[in-house]
Write a protein that holds these residues in place. Structure first.
Motif, PDB file in Angstrom:
ATOM      1  N   ILE A  59      11.242  19.130  -7.955  1.00  0.00           N
ATOM      2  CA  ILE A  59      11.355  18.156  -6.869  1.00  0.00           C
ATOM      3  C   ILE A  59      12.678  18.439  -6.177  1.00  0.00           C
ATOM      4  CG2 ILE A  59      11.495  15.704  -6.287  1.00  0.00           C
ATOM      5  CD1 ILE A  59       9.902  15.159  -8.873  1.00  0.00           C
ATOM      6  N   ARG A  60      12.629  18.868  -4.908  1.00  0.00           N
ATOM      7  CA  ARG A  60      13.843  19.353  -4.264  1.00  0.00           C
ATOM      8  C   ARG A  60      13.852  19.046  -2.768  1.00  0.00           C
ATOM      9  NH1 ARG A  60      11.985  25.679  -5.106  1.00  0.00           N
ATOM     10  NH2 ARG A  60      10.525  25.774  -3.347  1.00  0.00           N
ATOM     11  N   HIS A  61      15.049  18.836  -2.259  1.00  0.00           N
ATOM     12  CA  HIS A  61      15.286  18.691  -0.815  1.00  0.00           C
ATOM     13  C   HIS A  61      14.496  17.535  -0.188  1.00  0.00           C
ATOM     14  CE1 HIS A  61      17.499  22.432  -0.973  1.00  0.00           C
ATOM     15  NE2 HIS A  61      16.449  23.065  -1.475  1.00  0.00           N
ATOM     16  N   ASN A  62      14.303  16.473  -0.954  1.00  0.00           N
ATOM     17  CA  ASN A  62      13.645  15.281  -0.421  1.00  0.00           C
ATOM     18  C   ASN A  62      14.670  14.184  -0.175  1.00  0.00           C
ATOM     19  OD1 ASN A  62      10.676  16.087  -0.931  1.00  0.00           O
ATOM     20  ND2 ASN A  62      11.628  16.390  -2.936  1.00  0.00           N
ATOM     21  N   ILE A  63      14.326  13.267   0.713  1.00  0.00           N
ATOM     22  CA  ILE A  63      15.133  12.065   0.933  1.00  0.00           C
ATOM     23  C   ILE A  63      14.276  10.859   0.564  1.00  0.00           C
ATOM     24  CG2 ILE A  63      16.328  10.611   2.610  1.00  0.00           C
ATOM     25  CD1 ILE A  63      16.932  13.109   4.232  1.00  0.00           C
ATOM     26  N   ILE A  64      14.778  10.027  -0.351  1.00  0.00           N
ATOM     27  CA  ILE A  64      14.106   8.781  -0.726  1.00  0.00           C
ATOM     28  C   ILE A  64      15.075   7.653  -0.422  1.00  0.00           C
ATOM     29  CG2 ILE A  64      12.953   7.503  -2.564  1.00  0.00           C
ATOM     30  CD1 ILE A  64      12.542  10.160  -4.013  1.00  0.00           C
TER      31      ILE A  64
ATOM     32  N   GLY B 111       0.449   4.392   2.619  1.00  0.00           N
ATOM     33  CA  GLY B 111       1.540   5.244   2.165  1.00  0.00           C
ATOM     34  C   GLY B 111       1.588   5.491   0.676  1.00  0.00           C
ATOM     35  N   ARG B 112       0.541   5.149  -0.052  1.00  0.00           N
ATOM     36  CA  ARG B 112       0.505   5.348  -1.497  1.00  0.00           C
ATOM     37  C   ARG B 112      -0.364   6.562  -1.823  1.00  0.00           C
ATOM     38  NH1 ARG B 112      -0.834  -0.983  -3.019  1.00  0.00           N
ATOM     39  NH2 ARG B 112       0.892  -1.898  -1.836  1.00  0.00           N
ATOM     40  N   PHE B 113       0.239   7.566  -2.457  1.00  0.00           N
ATOM     41  CA  PHE B 113      -0.465   8.824  -2.691  1.00  0.00           C
ATOM     42  C   PHE B 113      -0.419   9.195  -4.171  1.00  0.00           C
ATOM     43  CE2 PHE B 113       1.070   8.821   1.676  1.00  0.00           C
ATOM     44  CZ  PHE B 113      -0.117   9.045   2.362  1.00  0.00           C
ATOM     45  N   PHE B 114      -1.383  10.045  -4.587  1.00  0.00           N
ATOM     46  CA  PHE B 114      -1.559  10.382  -5.999  1.00  0.00           C
ATOM     47  C   PHE B 114      -1.701  11.890  -6.181  1.00  0.00           C
ATOM     48  CE2 PHE B 114      -3.237   6.207  -5.158  1.00  0.00           C
ATOM     49  CZ  PHE B 114      -2.791   5.424  -6.214  1.00  0.00           C
TER      50      PHE B 114
ATOM     51  N   GLY C 116       3.171  21.229 -12.790  1.00  0.00           N
ATOM     52  CA  GLY C 116       3.010  22.483 -12.070  1.00  0.00           C
ATOM     53  C   GLY C 116       3.036  22.334 -10.565  1.00  0.00           C
ATOM     54  N   TRP C 117       3.728  21.314 -10.064  1.00  0.00           N
ATOM     55  CA  TRP C 117       3.847  21.098  -8.619  1.00  0.00           C
ATOM     56  C   TRP C 117       5.293  21.300  -8.167  1.00  0.00           C
ATOM     57  CZ3 TRP C 117       0.241  18.922  -4.903  1.00  0.00           C
ATOM     58  CH2 TRP C 117      -1.059  18.769  -5.412  1.00  0.00           C
ATOM     59  N   VAL C 118       5.463  21.809  -6.964  1.00  0.00           N
ATOM     60  CA  VAL C 118       6.748  21.831  -6.266  1.00  0.00           C
ATOM     61  C   VAL C 118       6.631  20.858  -5.100  1.00  0.00           C
ATOM     62  CG1 VAL C 118       8.379  23.202  -4.918  1.00  0.00           C
ATOM     63  CG2 VAL C 118       7.241  24.214  -6.906  1.00  0.00           C
ATOM     64  N   ILE C 119       7.535  19.890  -5.039  1.00  0.00           N
ATOM     65  CA  ILE C 119       7.501  18.848  -4.002  1.00  0.00           C
ATOM     66  C   ILE C 119       8.802  18.930  -3.233  1.00  0.00           C
ATOM     67  CG2 ILE C 119       7.327  16.366  -3.566  1.00  0.00           C
ATOM     68  CD1 ILE C 119       5.908  16.235  -6.377  1.00  0.00           C
ATOM     69  N   GLU C 120       8.712  19.198  -1.924  1.00  0.00           N
ATOM     70  CA  GLU C 120       9.950  19.474  -1.184  1.00  0.00           C
ATOM     71  C   GLU C 120       9.877  19.026   0.275  1.00  0.00           C
ATOM     72  OE1 GLU C 120      10.612  23.671  -1.375  1.00  0.00           O
ATOM     73  OE2 GLU C 120       8.673  24.185  -0.496  1.00  0.00           O
ATOM     74  N   ASP C 121      11.057  18.703   0.794  1.00  0.00           N
ATOM     75  CA  ASP C 121      11.284  18.470   2.231  1.00  0.00           C
ATOM     76  C   ASP C 121      10.646  17.195   2.779  1.00  0.00           C
ATOM     77  OD1 ASP C 121      12.670  20.851   2.184  1.00  0.00           O
ATOM     78  OD2 ASP C 121      11.012  22.045   2.993  1.00  0.00           O
ATOM     79  N   LEU C 122      10.305  16.238   1.921  1.00  0.00           N
ATOM     80  CA  LEU C 122       9.693  14.992   2.377  1.00  0.00           C
ATOM     81  C   LEU C 122      10.761  13.928   2.637  1.00  0.00           C
ATOM     82  CD1 LEU C 122       6.738  14.703  -0.167  1.00  0.00           C
ATOM     83  CD2 LEU C 122       6.737  15.844   2.062  1.00  0.00           C
ATOM     84  N   LEU C 123      10.443  12.998   3.527  1.00  0.00           N
ATOM     85  CA  LEU C 123      11.235  11.786   3.718  1.00  0.00           C
ATOM     86  C   LEU C 123      10.373  10.617   3.274  1.00  0.00           C
ATOM     87  CD1 LEU C 123      13.574  10.052   4.760  1.00  0.00           C
ATOM     88  CD2 LEU C 123      12.633  10.298   7.076  1.00  0.00           C
ATOM     89  N   MET C 124      10.870   9.864   2.286  1.00  0.00           N
ATOM     90  CA  MET C 124      10.119   8.725   1.750  1.00  0.00           C
ATOM     91  C   MET C 124      10.959   7.476   1.940  1.00  0.00           C
ATOM     92  SD  MET C 124       8.735  10.506  -1.775  1.00  0.00           S
ATOM     93  CE  MET C 124       7.549   9.194  -2.068  1.00  0.00           C
ATOM     94  N   GLN C 125      10.327   6.396   2.437  1.00  0.00           N
ATOM     95  CA  GLN C 125      11.094   5.189   2.709  1.00  0.00           C
ATOM     96  C   GLN C 125      10.234   3.938   2.576  1.00  0.00           C
ATOM     97  OE1 GLN C 125      10.837   5.389   7.592  1.00  0.00           O
ATOM     98  NE2 GLN C 125      12.621   6.241   6.616  1.00  0.00           N
ATOM     99  N   ASN C 126      10.922   2.839   2.239  1.00  0.00           N
ATOM    100  CA  ASN C 126      10.320   1.505   2.258  1.00  0.00           C
ATOM    101  C   ASN C 126       9.304   1.278   1.137  1.00  0.00           C
ATOM    102  OD1 ASN C 126      10.733  -0.887   3.707  1.00  0.00           O
ATOM    103  ND2 ASN C 126       8.772  -0.693   4.766  1.00  0.00           N
TER     104      ASN C 126
ATOM    105  N   ALA D 181       8.059  14.813   8.125  1.00  0.00           N
ATOM    106  CA  ALA D 181       6.869  14.148   7.575  1.00  0.00           C
ATOM    107  C   ALA D 181       7.360  12.981   6.735  1.00  0.00           C
ATOM    108  CB  ALA D 181       6.056  15.119   6.736  1.00  0.00           C
ATOM    109  N   ILE D 182       6.966  11.770   7.116  1.00  0.00           N
ATOM    110  CA  ILE D 182       7.526  10.552   6.527  1.00  0.00           C
ATOM    111  C   ILE D 182       6.441   9.808   5.751  1.00  0.00           C
ATOM    112  CG2 ILE D 182       8.693   8.370   7.014  1.00  0.00           C
ATOM    113  CD1 ILE D 182       9.565   9.685   9.714  1.00  0.00           C
ATOM    114  N   LEU D 183       6.660   9.628   4.452  1.00  0.00           N
ATOM    115  CA  LEU D 183       5.795   8.759   3.667  1.00  0.00           C
ATOM    116  C   LEU D 183       6.437   7.382   3.682  1.00  0.00           C
ATOM    117  CD1 LEU D 183       4.925  10.975   0.562  1.00  0.00           C
ATOM    118  CD2 LEU D 183       4.015  11.066   2.895  1.00  0.00           C
ATOM    119  N   ARG D 184       5.739   6.402   4.216  1.00  0.00           N
ATOM    120  CA  ARG D 184       6.336   5.077   4.419  1.00  0.00           C
ATOM    121  C   ARG D 184       5.500   4.006   3.726  1.00  0.00           C
ATOM    122  NH1 ARG D 184       7.734   3.943  10.383  1.00  0.00           N
ATOM    123  NH2 ARG D 184       9.431   5.371   9.814  1.00  0.00           N
ATOM    124  N   GLY D 185       6.165   3.216   2.879  1.00  0.00           N
ATOM    125  CA  GLY D 185       5.511   2.147   2.150  1.00  0.00           C
ATOM    126  C   GLY D 185       5.419   0.865   2.947  1.00  0.00           C
ATOM    127  N   SER D 186       4.968  -0.161   2.264  1.00  0.00           N
ATOM    128  CA  SER D 186       4.717  -1.442   2.916  1.00  0.00           C
ATOM    129  C   SER D 186       5.906  -2.383   2.877  1.00  0.00           C
ATOM    130  CB  SER D 186       3.512  -2.125   2.258  1.00  0.00           C
ATOM    131  OG  SER D 186       2.379  -1.293   2.306  1.00  0.00           O
TER     132      SER D 186
END
Length: 199
Positions: free
Chosen positions: A154-159, A79-82, A127-137, A104-109
């Motif tokens: 960075i918009r419309h995400n849940i962390i 779940g670690r991205f760059f 220069g990135w738009v990051i949107e609509d993701l669910l990130m947890q843990n 789409a869920i990015l989930r950590g350890s």
């Protein structure tokens, strides 16, 4: 009647007229489709690739789309991205978004707070738009560093369910951070020089 381009001195000019449209075609924006079980390099709806491959190969104007699912197993680097290779621009950003909002869920350890490598999305390009993701843990949800002229949005995400910080920024230029839900932290939802960028 205009003579055809047969003269040797005109050959280069004639060729350039043919090649110019091809260069524009090559520069057209691409869409990368990813899934938690992706493979290969096609990055299409029928043959999606892994998320990190798409992040490493997206260029100005491109879009990276995450299919539904949990991105967090060994194939997805736990779940670690760059975002580390290419930058978009204000007029032609690179977009990273879920195909369906928050599906789409990015989930950590869920590691201890001592392991600050457990970061969901480490961002070192602007220069990135990051949107609509669910990130947890995660220990840290997003970590933005060394992006002096960022033009990030960075918009419309849940962390949620993170241990230390939701979004951390260091040496960040300009960014728009809005309509996100950041909650359930032991320490700081936001940390760094981003308070004035929250909308």
């Amino acid at each position: 009647m205009k003579k055809p381009c047969y003269h040797k001195k005109l050959l280069i000019a004639c060729i350039s007229v043919v090649l110019l449209p091809l260069s524009y075609m090559h520069a057209s924006a691409a869409t990368f489709i990813t899934s938690p079980t992706g493979s290969g390099t096609a990055c299409t709806d029928s043959s999606p690739c892994l998320l990190q491959h798409a992040l490493d190969n997206a260029r100005e104007g491109d879009t990276v789309i995450l299919k539904n699912g949990v991105y967090g197993d060994t194939a997805n680097n736990f779940g670690r991205f760059f975002i580390r290779n290419s930058a978009g621009t204000l007029s032609s950003p690179i977009t990273l978004r879920a195909q369906n909002r928050h599906e789409a869920i990015l989930r950590g350890s869920g590691l201890s707070s001592n392991d600050r490598t457990d970061i969901g999305l480490r961002i070192t390009r602007g220069g990135w738009v990051i949107e609509d993701l669910l990130m947890q843990n995660y220990v840290i949800g997003m970590y933005i560093t060394n992006v002096p002229s960022s033009n990030l949005e960075i918009r419309h995400n849940i962390i949620t369910d993170y241990i230390e910080e939701g979004i951390v920024a260091s040496a960040l230029g300009s960014a728009r951070i809005h309509h996100n839900v950041i909650g359930l932290a032991k320490r700081y939802p936001l940390l760094g020089n981003i308070a004035s960028m929250i909308h």
